[in-house]
Scaffold this motif. Structure first.
Motif, PDB file in Angstrom:
ATOM      1  N   THR A  87       0.826  -1.203   0.000  1.00  0.00           N
ATOM      2  CA  THR A  87       0.000   0.000   0.000  1.00  0.00           C
ATOM      3  C   THR A  87       0.862   1.255   0.000  1.00  0.00           C
ATOM      4  O   THR A  87       0.572   2.221  -0.715  1.00  0.00           O
ATOM      5  N   VAL A  88       1.929   1.249   0.801  1.00  0.00           N
ATOM      6  CA  VAL A  88       2.818   2.410   0.844  1.00  0.00           C
ATOM      7  C   VAL A  88       3.450   2.646  -0.527  1.00  0.00           C
ATOM      8  O   VAL A  88       3.600   3.790  -0.978  1.00  0.00           O
ATOM      9  N   GLN A  89       3.794   1.561  -1.219  1.00  0.00           N
ATOM     10  CA  GLN A  89       4.380   1.710  -2.553  1.00  0.00           C
ATOM     11  C   GLN A  89       3.382   2.318  -3.533  1.00  0.00           C
ATOM     12  O   GLN A  89       3.751   3.162  -4.364  1.00  0.00           O
ATOM     13  N   THR A  90       2.115   1.920  -3.431  1.00  0.00           N
ATOM     14  CA  THR A  90       1.109   2.510  -4.336  1.00  0.00           C
ATOM     15  C   THR A  90       0.933   4.000  -4.037  1.00  0.00           C
ATOM     16  O   THR A  90       0.715   4.791  -4.954  1.00  0.00           O
ATOM     17  N   ILE A  91       1.035   4.375  -2.777  1.00  0.00           N
ATOM     18  CA  ILE A  91       0.954   5.791  -2.413  1.00  0.00           C
ATOM     19  C   ILE A  91       2.151   6.544  -2.981  1.00  0.00           C
ATOM     20  O   ILE A  91       2.017   7.641  -3.546  1.00  0.00           O
ATOM     21  N   ALA A  92       3.339   5.947  -2.854  1.00  0.00           N
ATOM     22  CA  ALA A  92       4.540   6.572  -3.399  1.00  0.00           C
ATOM     23  C   ALA A  92       4.430   6.733  -4.911  1.00  0.00           C
ATOM     24  O   ALA A  92       4.778   7.792  -5.469  1.00  0.00           O
ATOM     25  N   ASP A  93       3.952   5.699  -5.596  1.00  0.00           N
ATOM     26  CA  ASP A  93       3.802   5.757  -7.059  1.00  0.00           C
ATOM     27  C   ASP A  93       2.821   6.860  -7.458  1.00  0.00           C
ATOM     28  O   ASP A  93       3.039   7.572  -8.452  1.00  0.00           O
ATOM     29  N   THR A  94       1.754   7.013  -6.683  1.00  0.00           N
ATOM     30  CA  THR A  94       0.750   8.034  -6.990  1.00  0.00           C
ATOM     31  C   THR A  94       1.321   9.426  -6.780  1.00  0.00           C
ATOM     32  O   THR A  94       1.073  10.337  -7.586  1.00  0.00           O
ATOM     33  N   ILE A  95       2.080   9.615  -5.705  1.00  0.00           N
ATOM     34  CA  ILE A  95       2.716  10.915  -5.461  1.00  0.00           C
ATOM     35  C   ILE A  95       3.644  11.262  -6.618  1.00  0.00           C
ATOM     36  O   ILE A  95       3.668  12.405  -7.111  1.00  0.00           O
ATOM     37  N   ARG A  96       4.391  10.282  -7.084  1.00  0.00           N
ATOM     38  CA  ARG A  96       5.348  10.519  -8.172  1.00  0.00           C
ATOM     39  C   ARG A  96       4.629  10.919  -9.468  1.00  0.00           C
ATOM     40  O   ARG A  96       5.122  11.776 -10.219  1.00  0.00           O
ATOM     41  N   LYS A  97       3.475  10.341  -9.720  1.00  0.00           N
ATOM     42  CA  LYS A  97       2.763  10.577 -10.976  1.00  0.00           C
ATOM     43  C   LYS A  97       1.860  11.813 -10.935  1.00  0.00           C
ATOM     44  O   LYS A  97       1.470  12.335 -11.992  1.00  0.00           O
ATOM     45  N   THR A  98       1.507  12.255  -9.735  1.00  0.00           N
ATOM     46  CA  THR A  98       0.591  13.386  -9.614  1.00  0.00           C
ATOM     47  C   THR A  98       1.325  14.696  -9.863  1.00  0.00           C
ATOM     48  O   THR A  98       2.442  14.904  -9.372  1.00  0.00           O
ATOM     49  N   LYS A  99       0.722  15.584 -10.618  1.00  0.00           N
ATOM     50  CA  LYS A  99       1.371  16.851 -10.986  1.00  0.00           C
ATOM     51  C   LYS A  99       1.638  17.727  -9.768  1.00  0.00           C
ATOM     52  O   LYS A  99       2.643  18.425  -9.699  1.00  0.00           O
ATOM     53  N   ARG A 100       0.747  17.704  -8.795  1.00  0.00           N
ATOM     54  CA  ARG A 100       0.934  18.501  -7.585  1.00  0.00           C
ATOM     55  C   ARG A 100       1.592  17.628  -6.515  1.00  0.00           C
ATOM     56  O   ARG A 100       1.038  16.595  -6.138  1.00  0.00           O
ATOM     57  N   HIS A 101       2.739  18.068  -6.045  1.00  0.00           N
ATOM     58  CA  HIS A 101       3.436  17.305  -5.022  1.00  0.00           C
ATOM     59  C   HIS A 101       3.259  17.968  -3.655  1.00  0.00           C
ATOM     60  O   HIS A 101       3.189  19.193  -3.557  1.00  0.00           O
ATOM     61  N   PRO A 102       3.203  17.169  -2.602  1.00  0.00           N
ATOM     62  CA  PRO A 102       3.105  17.756  -1.261  1.00  0.00           C
ATOM     63  C   PRO A 102       4.443  18.362  -0.837  1.00  0.00           C
ATOM     64  O   PRO A 102       5.494  18.047  -1.410  1.00  0.00           O
ATOM     65  N   LYS A 103       4.406  19.223   0.163  1.00  0.00           N
ATOM     66  CA  LYS A 103       5.637  19.795   0.714  1.00  0.00           C
ATOM     67  C   LYS A 103       6.418  18.755   1.507  1.00  0.00           C
ATOM     68  O   LYS A 103       7.618  18.911   1.732  1.00  0.00           O
ATOM     69  N   GLY A 104       5.714  17.733   1.934  1.00  0.00           N
ATOM     70  CA  GLY A 104       6.363  16.667   2.688  1.00  0.00           C
ATOM     71  C   GLY A 104       5.376  15.570   3.008  1.00  0.00           C
ATOM     72  O   GLY A 104       4.153  15.748   2.890  1.00  0.00           O
TER      73      GLY A 104
END
Length: 314
Positions: A87-104
């Motif tokens: 699940t953590v990996q899917t979250i990481a993959d989604t963050i990488r692919k999403t145009k807007r990235h979080p500050k942290g």
């Protein structure tokens, strides 16, 4: 909004992120699960009104995308999600692919005491290029200092926060845990705060008011900490934790001995069974050999515990 206003007033120059669980994973389906996507708008109102960065918990790719496109600054991965590296990996993959990235991204330790899994989850998020903050929330309302110490040694530059609210499950214990964290050199804390804890929809017993939080933090900030013995403090924290577990285990053993005594009495058996004593002693002596301890020490320790157990059976 009231909690945000009071925090802004009470915290003064103490920097903080305002976080709230929009999607709240709870043990029972009959408890409050969070208000859902609508609450993202409430968090954005907090940010716009008070100039405070905001964070929310994510557990699925949809959570990540929805939170980021709403404008949330920080994401956090909870202990239950952290237990599943897939699940953590899917979250990481989604963050990488999403145009807007979080500050942290804040990553809590798993519900089990597993430093390697916690570290692996952190590294999965680090691979996205987004800054990571580790959150030590403990396991089963116990600190698990050794797990946090292992992470600190592996990644000494990684910001590390303590979560005394979940670690203790009791607001009365938060001050002591924050003081301990300051001694160990933690970089901050993740704390549950509510303008009126008695009316909170979840975890009411472990929440502070903004004024209580301010008083505790001011007390800690007013006391400087000597960093020269920080590693020794970490090691002593591990010893203290092991001692607590040791005594809890002894207490549990005595309770079982009492129940054995009750069973023996109904059958007319004597409390002391010499053959059983010899069998256990032999096992303890073998254990001592395997761990590089003297058999004399093992026998003395076992005899003390055994004698008290026999008393419980009489």
């Amino acid at each position: 909004m009231e909690t945000a206003r009071l925090l802004k007033e009470e915290c003064g120059t103490i920097p903080f992120i305002y976080r709230a669980g929009v999607w709240k994973p709870r043990t029972s389906p009959d408890t409050f699960q969070g208000a859902g996507e609508e609450a993202l708008g409430w968090l954005m109102e907090v940010r716009e009104t008070y100039g405070i960065p905001v964070a929310t918990e994510v557990a699925t790719p949809d959570h990540v995308r929805t939170a980021l496109f709403a404008g949330i600054d920080y994401l956090w991965i909870g202990a239950r999600t952290s237990a599943n590296p897939i699940t953590v990996q899917t979250i990481a993959d989604t963050i990488r692919k999403t145009k807007r990235h979080p500050k942290g991204v804040l990553v809590k330790n798993p519900v089990s005491e597993d430093a390697a899994l916690w570290l692996g989850n952190i590294e999965r998020i680090e691979q996205t290029g987004v800054p990571v903050i580790a959150v030590h929330r403990g396991c089963n309302h116990q600190p698990c200092w050794s797990m946090a110490h292992a992470l600190r040694i592996a990644k000494p530059e990684l910001p590390l926060l303590i979560d005394p609210s979940h670690m203790s499950g009791n607001a009365d214990k938060i001050a002591a845990l924050l003081s301990k964290a300051a001694e160990l050199g933690y970089d901050g804390s993740m704390i549950e705060i509510h303008c009126n804890p008695s009316s909170a929809l979840s975890d009411a017993k472990q929440q502070l008011t903004p004024a209580q939080y301010r008083a505790i933090m001011q007390s800690i900030l007013d006391n400087t900490r000597d960093i020269s013995e920080r590693e020794l403090r970490w090691l002593r924290a591990e010893i203290d934790e092991l001692d607590d577990r040791l005594w809890d285990t002894i207490a549990a053993r005595m309770d079982v001995s009492r129940r054995i005594g009750e069973w023996k009495k109904t059958r007319g058996m004597a409390p002391l069974q010499p053959q059983r004593y010899q069998e256990i002693l032999s096992l303890r002596e073998q254990w001592a050999d395997q761990h590089g301890l003297s058999r004399e020490f093992a026998k003395e320790l076992f005899d003390t515990i055994h004698a008290e157990s026999v008393k419980r059976q009489e």
